[in-house]
Design an enzyme around this catalytic site. Structure first.
Site, PDB file in Angstrom:
ATOM      1  N   ASN A 230     -10.544  -2.864  -6.889  1.00 12.00           N
ATOM      2  CA  ASN A 230      -9.694  -1.870  -7.584  1.00 12.00           C
ATOM      3  C   ASN A 230     -10.253  -1.446  -8.954  1.00 12.00           C
ATOM      4  O   ASN A 230      -9.805  -0.442  -9.518  1.00 12.00           O
ATOM      5  CB  ASN A 230      -8.254  -2.371  -7.750  1.00 12.00           C
TER       6      ASN A 230
ATOM      7  N   ASP B 263       0.828  -1.208   0.000  1.00 19.48           N
ATOM      8  CA  ASP B 263       0.000   0.000   0.000  1.00 19.48           C
ATOM      9  C   ASP B 263       0.867   1.263   0.000  1.00 19.48           C
ATOM     10  O   ASP B 263       1.991   1.244   0.497  1.00 19.48           O
ATOM     11  CB  ASP B 263      -0.904  -0.029   1.244  1.00 19.48           C
TER      12      ASP B 263
HETATM   13  C1  FPP Z   1      -1.994   0.126  -3.396  1.00 13.04           C
HETATM   14  O1  FPP Z   1      -1.517   1.436  -3.333  1.00 13.04           O
HETATM   15  C2  FPP Z   1      -1.377  -0.562  -4.505  1.00 13.04           C
HETATM   16  C3  FPP Z   1      -2.049  -1.118  -5.549  1.00 13.04           C
HETATM   17  C4  FPP Z   1      -3.504  -1.113  -5.670  1.00 13.04           C
HETATM   18  C5  FPP Z   1      -1.328  -1.746  -6.654  1.00 13.04           C
HETATM   19  C6  FPP Z   1      -0.125  -2.492  -6.215  1.00 13.04           C
HETATM   20  C7  FPP Z   1       0.669  -2.884  -7.385  1.00 13.04           C
HETATM   21  C8  FPP Z   1       2.015  -2.887  -7.402  1.00 13.04           C
HETATM   22  C9  FPP Z   1       2.850  -2.535  -6.232  1.00 13.04           C
HETATM   23  C10 FPP Z   1       2.757  -3.341  -8.581  1.00 13.04           C
HETATM   24  C11 FPP Z   1       2.418  -4.773  -8.829  1.00 13.04           C
HETATM   25  C12 FPP Z   1       3.319  -5.381  -9.738  1.00 13.04           C
HETATM   26  C13 FPP Z   1       3.027  -6.444 -10.507  1.00 13.04           C
HETATM   27  C14 FPP Z   1       4.120  -7.148 -11.147  1.00 13.04           C
HETATM   28  C15 FPP Z   1       1.665  -6.927 -10.766  1.00 13.04           C
HETATM   29  P1  FPP Z   1      -2.540   2.618  -3.546  1.00 13.04           P
HETATM   30  O2  FPP Z   1      -2.567   2.950  -4.998  1.00 13.04           O
HETATM   31  O3  FPP Z   1      -3.876   2.264  -2.969  1.00 13.04           O
HETATM   32  O4  FPP Z   1      -1.842   3.750  -2.731  1.00 13.04           O
HETATM   33  P2  FPP Z   1      -2.556   4.898  -1.887  1.00 13.04           P
HETATM   34  O5  FPP Z   1      -3.282   4.219  -0.757  1.00 13.04           O
HETATM   35  O6  FPP Z   1      -1.408   5.728  -1.419  1.00 13.04           O
HETATM   36  O7  FPP Z   1      -3.463   5.641  -2.821  1.00 13.04           O
END
Ligand code: FPP
Length: 252
Positions: free
Chosen positions: A74, A26
């Site tokens: 998501n 996250d």
């Molecule tokens: C949450 O952070 C993260 C995600 C929803 C996506 C996670 C994906 C990756 C780390 C890359 C994955 C890689 C592969 C190879 C599939 P957020 O966007 O919710 O962050 P925030 O809470 O700060 O908005």
């Protein structure tokens, strides 16, 4: 203003490395926003961190690493962000499969993969095929995964077996439920020993609700794009400082 993280040298007990670590990665969006970058810049950096942490976990002797890469919730994000997240597996595997093979890491994916774009499905299936002979760590991506849906699907499968006469209601037990969850593909490592969530948030967000019944939880303030092997070792050190009793008493 960014604070520099204090470097620590973490002493680990290498006889007590958690076999299965699950991570809620996250903080990508906030990491990007703090730098006045688009949210997808955080996902891009986050993908590179996945490479580093996969190598680190494998080197530390972890047997299964489950990463929450895209939840069934998501899809509610803006199209541009969803499209970028859908392209990430292709970007990741196209550059990283040789390293995975070199490190003897086998790719596994759990989630409603058939609902992903065809090109994403192909990238996943190719990576699974290319790493199928690897018998080291399992790198398990949760992609279009949601634990409540997973449990509903398991209940449907069990109900179907009862309805066609291949299973008696009295024979439904915890093992039957576990065997019908998506983590059954991880075999003896189905349940995480350690669950980590980065970025300071402290909730499960529909991740592995059944499987974390006896997991240790570590919430780390670091946002995923800044997460390092050192942070992972600190989380493992916290795990090693806990006394897991599984409902019993420590000295019994
Ligand atoms: C949450 O952070 C993260 C995600 C929803 C996506 C996670 C994906 C990756 C780390 C890359 C994955 C890689 C592969 C190879 C599939 P957020 O966007 O919710 O962050 P925030 O809470 O700060 O908005």
């Amino acid at each position: 203003m960014f604070k520099f993280k204090k470097k620590t040298t973490t002493e680990l007990d290498y006889n007590n490395i958690p076999k299965h670590i699950a991570i809620i990665m996250d903080g990508n969006g906030r990491w990007a926003q703090q730098r006045h970058l688009p949210r997808i810049a955080g996902h891009k950096k986050g993908m590179n961190v996945v490479k580093d942490i996969t190598k680190a976990a494998s080197d530390l002797g972890v047997k299964a690493l489950t990463l929450y890469a895209f939840s069934t919730e998501n899809w509610k994000r803006p199209d541009q962000e969803v499209n970028y997240l859908m392209d990430l597996p292709e970007k990741f595997f196209s550059t990283f499969v040789p390293d995975l093979v070199k490190n003897n890491v086998r790719v596994n994916v759990m989630g409603y993969v058939d609902q992903l774009p065809k090109s994403t499905q192909k990238a996943i299936n190719d990576a699974i095929e290319d790493t199928k002979e690897c018998d080291g760590m399992i790198l398990n991506f949760a992609l279009n995964y949601g634990s409540q849906d997973e449990i509903v699907t398991a209940v449907q499968k069990i109900a179907q077996k009862v309805s066609d006469g291949s299973l008696n209601v009295d024979d439904i037990n915890k093992d039957v439920v576990s065997d019908n969850l998506m983590t059954s593909s991880l075999g003896e490592f189905a349940n995480p020993d350690l669950l980590i969530r980065t970025s300071g948030e402290e909730r499960l967000s529909n991740f592995l609700l059944w499987q974390v019944a006896y997991s240790e939880f570590v919430f780390d303030d670091t946002k995923w794009p800044d997460y390092t092997k050192e942070d992972l070792m600190n989380c493992i050190a916290k795990f090693q400082g806990r006394h897991r009793r599984f409902g019993g008493l420590k000295n019994k």
